[in-house]
Write an enzyme that holds these catalytic residues in place. Structure first.
Site, PDB file in Angstrom:
ATOM      1  N   GLU A  54      -7.637 -10.470  -6.348  1.00 52.24           N
ATOM      2  CA  GLU A  54      -8.753  -9.536  -6.510  1.00 52.24           C
ATOM      3  C   GLU A  54      -9.069  -9.304  -7.985  1.00 52.24           C
ATOM      4  O   GLU A  54     -10.229  -9.244  -8.391  1.00 52.24           O
ATOM      5  CB  GLU A  54      -8.429  -8.216  -5.818  1.00 52.24           C
ATOM      6  CG  GLU A  54      -8.402  -8.366  -4.307  1.00 52.24           C
ATOM      7  CD  GLU A  54      -7.799  -7.151  -3.622  1.00 52.24           C
ATOM      8  OE1 GLU A  54      -8.492  -6.540  -2.806  1.00 52.24           O
ATOM      9  OE2 GLU A  54      -6.632  -6.809  -3.897  1.00 52.24           O
ATOM     10  N   GLN A  73     -20.483  -7.906 -36.600  1.00 50.39           N
ATOM     11  CA  GLN A  73     -19.126  -7.399 -36.367  1.00 50.39           C
ATOM     12  C   GLN A  73     -18.941  -6.987 -34.903  1.00 50.39           C
ATOM     13  O   GLN A  73     -17.843  -7.043 -34.367  1.00 50.39           O
ATOM     14  CB  GLN A  73     -18.875  -6.208 -37.296  1.00 50.39           C
ATOM     15  CG  GLN A  73     -17.468  -5.670 -37.244  1.00 50.39           C
ATOM     16  CD  GLN A  73     -17.211  -4.639 -38.339  1.00 50.39           C
ATOM     17  OE1 GLN A  73     -17.107  -4.985 -39.507  1.00 50.39           O
ATOM     18  NE2 GLN A  73     -17.116  -3.378 -37.965  1.00 50.39           N
ATOM     19  N   ASN A 116      -1.188  -6.771  -0.191  1.00 50.40           N
ATOM     20  CA  ASN A 116      -2.538  -6.909  -0.733  1.00 50.40           C
ATOM     21  C   ASN A 116      -2.631  -8.016  -1.782  1.00 50.40           C
ATOM     22  O   ASN A 116      -1.704  -8.206  -2.562  1.00 50.40           O
ATOM     23  CB  ASN A 116      -2.990  -5.593  -1.353  1.00 50.40           C
ATOM     24  CG  ASN A 116      -3.182  -4.515  -0.304  1.00 50.40           C
ATOM     25  OD1 ASN A 116      -3.566  -4.814   0.821  1.00 50.40           O
ATOM     26  ND2 ASN A 116      -2.887  -3.284  -0.653  1.00 50.40           N
ATOM     27  N   SER A 141       0.858  -1.182   0.000  1.00 56.37           N
ATOM     28  CA  SER A 141       0.000   0.000   0.000  1.00 56.37           C
ATOM     29  C   SER A 141       0.893   1.230   0.000  1.00 56.37           C
ATOM     30  O   SER A 141       1.932   1.242   0.668  1.00 56.37           O
ATOM     31  CB  SER A 141      -0.880  -0.019   1.249  1.00 56.37           C
ATOM     32  OG  SER A 141      -1.292   1.289   1.586  1.00 56.37           O
ATOM     33  N   LYS A 193       0.976  -3.295   4.760  1.00 50.75           N
ATOM     34  CA  LYS A 193       0.052  -4.049   3.910  1.00 50.75           C
ATOM     35  C   LYS A 193       0.750  -4.941   2.878  1.00 50.75           C
ATOM     36  O   LYS A 193       1.749  -4.586   2.288  1.00 50.75           O
ATOM     37  CB  LYS A 193      -0.877  -3.090   3.139  1.00 50.75           C
ATOM     38  CG  LYS A 193      -1.852  -2.316   3.978  1.00 50.75           C
ATOM     39  CD  LYS A 193      -2.916  -3.177   4.638  1.00 50.75           C
ATOM     40  CE  LYS A 193      -3.930  -3.738   3.665  1.00 50.75           C
ATOM     41  NZ  LYS A 193      -4.762  -2.672   3.086  1.00 50.75           N
TER      42      LYS A 193
END
Ligand code: ARG
Length: 467
Positions: free
Chosen positions: A290, A322, A285, A277, A283
């Site tokens: 995700e 298309q 993550n 972070s 952090k």
């Protein structure tokens, strides 16, 4: 020059001209367009539209285009090309003159785009199948490494019963095997050759459609020229298969995210697939997970867009078709990137088996087994359930587990509790009673793992045979 300018007196509005071009996205079909054009040229030779020399120069012109596209990305910078078919024809005419102008004899872009898309989807299916085999192998290795380690299974996200970690991983193996089977099944309907269908009514030349199909590795020619030129249900089917695969990956990603939280602590996020972070120094993550979870929204959106584009279109070709290309490319290319990354993540992610095991030791995961014990003593299940529920309630008041209650306390709840009750409460004893095919008893999981391994190695074998 346009492919259709003869009957027009006015040029196209420049803004409309730019807006309607598909070349910016259909240029990824160039290699399929080249392949299909080669097969078509050979068929033209057989009906005498091309001489042997003309065929040879067309073939080398096509090879040259494929090579140029590979070695120089600038080759595809062409603001005038309407679509990939126009681009190819322009290039052939530029290098070969009138021979290039002959390739379109008896041919329509309607059958060409249908053919190119089938070749594209077939190739994507084969690549994705190979990647899925790798993902499955990574899951299988994880299941083997987990050995007899135990975790809690959840229902309603509440602790339910103990299961082998391998059993849990094999649940995902089953899902991804079904996805692989769906891909293969879809491939059968994709692998048919529209060439020779013309614009809508069939070619005006007596082309050898079987030979063109065989040349391109298709199982057979398509059966109806109207259907073949406007059918896109193979696209819808493929992207629907992708959307189920994406849903499975999304569920998996969600579980990994949850299990990697400090609160669960089952999974250690691999640093190579996580980010920090910019604000909170502590952090790590789960970005990969995700995004994997998030991609399912995109794929489902594409699947929906495709169905809505097709809904209500009169037969046969309409330019709306298309609009089905970009959702297809987007969905396919997203999944082709995601699946191999998932396999890599699985190889690197840490599983804290000891922590998982500890979480399975508490929380009354043996309560169902305890009720089963009472039924073996002749207590009707509904009453057994009630009695064990009361025992759990007592434990909650005392802050202990079922094994910590004395026989006297248990007998106050129900007279059928006996000394042998305690031996039925351990995690291993609980696992052992789930001894049905598909259940989590150690022997059953071993068998399931062996069966999965066999399927996965067959998949790997099929990939190699194909390659
Ligand atoms: N770019 C067109 C498509 O993707 C090719 C077919 C054009 N056919 C036509 N009749 N205008 O649909």
């Amino acid at each position: 020059m346009k492919m259709w300018s003869g009957r027009f007196r006015e040029p196209l509005d420049p803004a409309f001209e730019r807006w309607q071009r598909s070349f910016p996205f259909d240029q990824r079909l160039l290699k399929h367009e080249v392949q299909a054009s080669r097969a078509y040229a050979r068929a033209l030779r057989k009906v005498g539209v091309l001489s042997t020399e003309e065929l040879a120069s067309l073939e080398s012109g096509l090879d040259q285009i494929a090579e140029n596209a590979l070695i120089s990305p600038d080759f595809l910078n062409d603001d005038d090309a309407e679509d990939v078919h126009h681009f190819l024809e322009k290039r052939l005419i530029a290098s070969l003159g009138d021979v290039g102008r002959k390739l379109h004899s008896g041919r329509s872009r309607n059958e060409q785009i249908a053919t190119d898309l089938r070749l594209y989807v077939r190739e994507s299916i084969d690549q994705l199948y190979a990647s899925l085999a790798e993902l499955l192998e990574a899951l299988q290795t994880r299941a083997e490494q987990a050995g007899d380690a135990v975790m809690s299974a959840y229902t309603h996200l509440q602790r339910a019963e103990p299961v082998l970690v391998a059993h849990w991983l094999l649940a995902y193996v089953e899902m991804f095997i079904r996805d692989a089977e769906r891909l293969q099944d879809c491939r059968k309907r994709v692998n048919l050759c529209p060439l020779g269908s013309g614009a809508v009514a069939g070619s005006t030349l007596a082309l050898d459609r079987d030979a063109m199909a065989a040349d391109l590795g298709f199982d057979a020619p398509t059966a109806n020229s109207i259907d073949a030129t406007c059918d896109r249900d193979f696209v819808v089917e493929y992207v629907n298969v992708l959307s189920l695969l994406a849903l499975h990956l999304s569920r998996w990603a969600e579980e990994m995210i949850l299990f990697s939280t400090t609160e669960f602590g089952f999974i250690e996020l691999p640093e190579a697939f996580s980010t920090g972070s910019s604000a909170m120094p502590q952090k790590k993550n789960p970005d990969f997970l995700e995004l994997a979870r998030g991609k399912s929204g995109l794929i489902l959106g594409n699947a929906t867009a495709l169905q809505i584009s097709l809904k209500g279109l009169p037969l046969a070709y309409n330019k709306d078709l298309q609009e089905m290309q970009e959702p297809l490319f987007d969905a396919s290319e997203t999944m082709l990137a995601l699946v191999p990354l998932t396999a890599e993540w699985l190889k690197k992610g840490g599983f804290d088996l000891a922590h998982m095991q500890r979480a399975a030791d508490t929380g009354f995961l043996n309560a169902f087994a305890a009720a089963t014990y009472l039924t073996e003593k002749g207590v009707p299940f509904r009453l057994a359930h009630e009695q064990v529920g009361k025992a759990v309630q007592l434990c909650l008041e005392k802050g202990c587990e079922l094994k910590d209650l004395s026989l006297a306390e248990l007998r106050q709840i129900g007279p059928s509790f006996d000394h042998d009750f305690y031996s039925r409460l351990s995690v291993n004893a609980v696992l052992a009673i789930h001894d049905v095919p598909g259940g989590t008893a150690v022997g059953r999981v071993k068998q399931a793992l062996a069966e999965a391994k066999q399927k996965i190695s067959m998949m790997r074998g099929a990939v190699h045979a194909h390659a």
